[in-house]
Scaffold this motif. Structure first.
Motif, short mmCIF file in Angstrom:
data_model
loop_
_atom_site.label_atom_id
_atom_site.label_comp_id
_atom_site.label_asym_id
_atom_site.label_seq_id
_atom_site.Cartn_x
_atom_site.Cartn_y
_atom_site.Cartn_z
N GLU A 60 -3.03 1.32 -2.80
CA GLU A 60 -2.32 1.84 -1.59
C GLU A 60 -1.15 2.45 -2.12
OE1 GLU A 60 -2.46 1.31 3.06
OE2 GLU A 60 -2.13 -0.66 1.97
N LEU A 92 -1.17 5.79 -4.30
CA LEU A 92 -1.95 6.99 -3.74
C LEU A 92 -0.94 8.44 -3.95
CD1 LEU A 92 -3.76 5.70 -0.77
CD2 LEU A 92 -4.81 6.09 -2.88
N PHE A 117 -10.47 3.84 -0.04
CA PHE A 117 -9.52 4.97 -0.42
C PHE A 117 -10.26 6.10 -1.03
CE2 PHE A 117 -7.16 0.84 -0.52
CZ PHE A 117 -6.15 1.39 0.67
#
Length: 277
Positions: free
Chosen positions: A83, A86, A125
């Motif tokens: 996360e 990204l 994701f």
């Protein structure tokens, strides 16, 4: 000109001359190198190398050989690191993940659980995966299909024609490297020559799976020589010979296939893509 889609440049075998190795790769025409992580402990290392060398990008994941001792805390760290990464253009995939039923003593159920949970992170994701499929092609594919991840690379592919077909129809690319350079590796060479061109990407798995010219041509002895990312240029020459293709045409196809497998690579087209004559 060439992209090495799987290289463990963080390995200790490169500690003494890592910069010289990537410089030599550049002279050989290698413009991009993908560095997959193998455990939480080396996430920072692959990221640091990728940011230090403009030719490199990285992936994050837990390799099946590193699953003993890995648990929920490692998965939690992976998810947080993904996360947080990204917004980093050099982060391109989840990997190296998968299953290994060749090395004795690994817990199959524990491997499968960790692999499946990492697939779920990739799905969450919308990231591709770099898959380890040693003697586990069917089981890796089964979880890939069940979780619903449809983008990435089956690294060092060495399966049957039917297994190759399933991966390709599912949207995966097949990674071919040093093993393909041995004349005795008939099934691998047959697959490299016959599967759809759009299903193929090139790799080294350096420092492992050295090509025949580094190993005196003895298939099965390739781990005795240190492989390097620059050797992907020679792997490309072998693939061109097997398919009867000119290298410039092959280079453009391999770039397009690598971007299809890892779309975030497209951000580096100006520096990594082969130039049109």
């Amino acid at each position: 000109m060439w992209i090495d889609t799987h290289c463990h440049l963080d390995a200790g075998e490169f500690d003494a001359d890592r910069g010289a190795v990537t410089d030599a790769a550049a002279r050989a025409g290698v413009s991009g190198i993908v560095l997959p992580a193998v455990a939480v402990a080396n996430f920072g290392t692959v990221r640091e190398i990728a940011h230090r060398d403009a030719r490199c990008v990285y992936a994050l994941g837990i390799h099946p050989l590193y699953t003993p001792g890995a648990g929920q805390a490692d998965l939690d760290t992976l998810r947080l690191e993904v996360e947080a990464s990204l917004d980093d253009p050099r982060f391109v995939a989840i990997g190296e993940i998968g299953l290994d039923f060749f090395v004795p003593g690994l817990d199959a159920a524990h491997q499968t659980w960790l692999y499946t949970e990492q697939l779920k992170i990739a799905r969450e994701f919308s990231l591709p995966v770099l898959l380890h499929v040693r003697r586990s092609q069917d089981q890796v594919y089964a979880q890939l299909r069940r979780v619903g991840v449809r983008q990435g690379i089956a690294h060092a592919f060495n399966g049957s024609n039917e297994q190759a077909r399933r991966y390709v129809e599912h949207g995966m690319k097949l990674g071919f490297g040093g093993n393909m350079t041995y004349e005795r590796a008939r099934q691998i060479r047959r697959l490299a020559a016959e599967v759809p061109l759009e299903a193929i990407v090139l790799e080294t798995d350096a420092p492992d799976i050295a090509p025949s010219w580094l190993s005196d041509g003895q298939f099965g002895e390739q781990h005795k020589a240190r492989n390097t990312p620059g050797e992907v240029a020679g792997v490309a020459r072998v693939l061109g010979e097997l398919r009867g293709m000119p290298l410039d045409t092959l280079a453009h196809a391999m770039w397009a296939n690598s971007v299809a497998a890892m779309p975030r690579l497209a951000a580096f087209a100006d520096t990594m893509a082969p130039r049109t004559a």
